[in-house]
Motif scaffolding. Structure first.
Motif, mmCIF file in Angstrom:
data_model
loop_
_atom_site.group_PDB
_atom_site.id
_atom_site.type_symbol
_atom_site.label_atom_id
_atom_site.label_comp_id
_atom_site.label_asym_id
_atom_site.label_seq_id
_atom_site.Cartn_x
_atom_site.Cartn_y
_atom_site.Cartn_z
ATOM 1 N N ILE A 106 -30.122 103.033 -75.882
ATOM 2 C CA ILE A 106 -29.904 103.725 -76.675
ATOM 3 C C ILE A 106 -29.369 105.495 -76.256
ATOM 4 O O ILE A 106 -28.233 105.667 -76.541
ATOM 5 N N ARG A 107 -30.127 105.578 -75.033
ATOM 6 C CA ARG A 107 -30.375 106.826 -74.823
ATOM 7 C C ARG A 107 -28.605 107.102 -73.789
ATOM 8 O O ARG A 107 -27.904 107.965 -73.990
ATOM 9 N N TYR A 156 -25.613 106.844 -75.836
ATOM 10 C CA TYR A 156 -25.673 108.155 -76.710
ATOM 11 C C TYR A 156 -25.173 109.013 -75.665
ATOM 12 O O TYR A 156 -23.895 109.414 -76.538
ATOM 13 N N ASP A 157 -25.567 108.741 -74.605
ATOM 14 C CA ASP A 157 -24.674 110.226 -73.772
ATOM 15 C C ASP A 157 -23.099 109.875 -73.321
ATOM 16 O O ASP A 157 -22.801 111.095 -72.693
ATOM 17 N N CYS A 206 -18.677 100.218 -82.427
ATOM 18 C CA CYS A 206 -19.926 100.688 -82.901
ATOM 19 C C CYS A 206 -21.046 99.913 -82.442
ATOM 20 O O CYS A 206 -21.172 98.057 -82.748
ATOM 21 N N MET A 217 -35.609 109.758 -77.244
ATOM 22 C CA MET A 217 -34.491 110.335 -78.157
ATOM 23 C C MET A 217 -35.292 111.697 -79.090
ATOM 24 O O MET A 217 -36.389 111.545 -79.281
ATOM 25 N N THR A 271 -28.662 112.224 -85.960
ATOM 26 C CA THR A 271 -27.211 112.771 -86.236
ATOM 27 C C THR A 271 -27.413 110.678 -85.713
ATOM 28 O O THR A 271 -25.837 110.087 -87.336
ATOM 29 N N ILE A 272 -27.977 109.729 -85.522
ATOM 30 C CA ILE A 272 -27.694 108.276 -85.771
ATOM 31 C C ILE A 272 -27.874 108.078 -86.727
ATOM 32 O O ILE A 272 -26.656 107.544 -87.714
ATOM 33 N N LYS A 286 -16.593 103.456 -76.583
ATOM 34 C CA LYS A 286 -16.407 105.058 -77.180
ATOM 35 C C LYS A 286 -14.723 105.167 -77.716
ATOM 36 O O LYS A 286 -14.773 105.922 -78.847
ATOM 37 N N GLU A 316 -31.430 113.801 -82.213
ATOM 38 C CA GLU A 316 -30.687 113.385 -81.975
ATOM 39 C C GLU A 316 -30.660 111.896 -83.305
ATOM 40 O O GLU A 316 -29.031 110.993 -83.165
ATOM 41 N N THR A 339 -26.010 102.725 -84.146
ATOM 42 C CA THR A 339 -26.739 102.810 -85.676
ATOM 43 C C THR A 339 -28.686 101.729 -84.729
ATOM 44 O O THR A 339 -28.054 101.227 -83.868
#
Length: 141
Positions: A81-82, A85-86, A59, A118, A125-126, A54, A122, A92
């Motif tokens: 991915i969850r 994302y968090d 990515c 997801m 956004t991705i 991050k 969300e 991607t």
């Protein structure tokens, strides 16, 4: 090869962390000075590695069906991915080899939604991030 690509302003990426450890992902990023990681799901095992990704805007190009079929994740609902994302790790959603995994990008999004992993906003956004990233970068394959 990576130094030459970097000197010419190309985006640096490689497969790492589909198998192995979170530390393997971090080490690959540091040694190769990568901008992106193909797969990289092993990073989910380490909060420190996720924060590193991050903070350095690295990515992860995730391939859910491939990772599930290869036994790297149990199912779409628990796909990491969850977690990424968090934690704010840029991601991607992609496919892997179409002939082997028989999945499209649309199907990948649908499976993540249908499983409850997801939410639509969300996923959008991705999607938008991936489109912006694709427009501004050249890729080294």
């Amino acid at each position: 090869m990576y130094r030459t690509a970097k000197a010419n302003g190309l985006c640096l990426r490689a497969h790492a962390g589909e198998f192995g450890t979170a530390e393997d992902v971090r080490e690959a990023v540091e040694v190769l000075e990568m901008d992106e990681v193909q797969h990289g799901i092993a990073a989910a095992a380490s909060p420190q590695t996720m924060y590193f990704l991050k903070d350095n805007h690295i990515c992860l190009n995730l391939c859910p069906t491939s990772n599930i079929m290869l036994g790297r994740s149990g199912d779409y609902k628990t796909y990491p991915i969850r977690l990424f994302y968090d934690y704010g790790v840029p991601v991607t959603i992609n496919t892997d080899d179409m002939l082997i995994f028989n999945s499209s990008v649309s199907r990948e999004y649908r499976m993540l939604y249908d499983s409850g992993c997801m939410k639509p906003e969300e996923l959008d956004t991705i999607r938008q991030f991936g489109l912006r990233k694709g427009l501004r970068m050249n890729f080294l394959i």
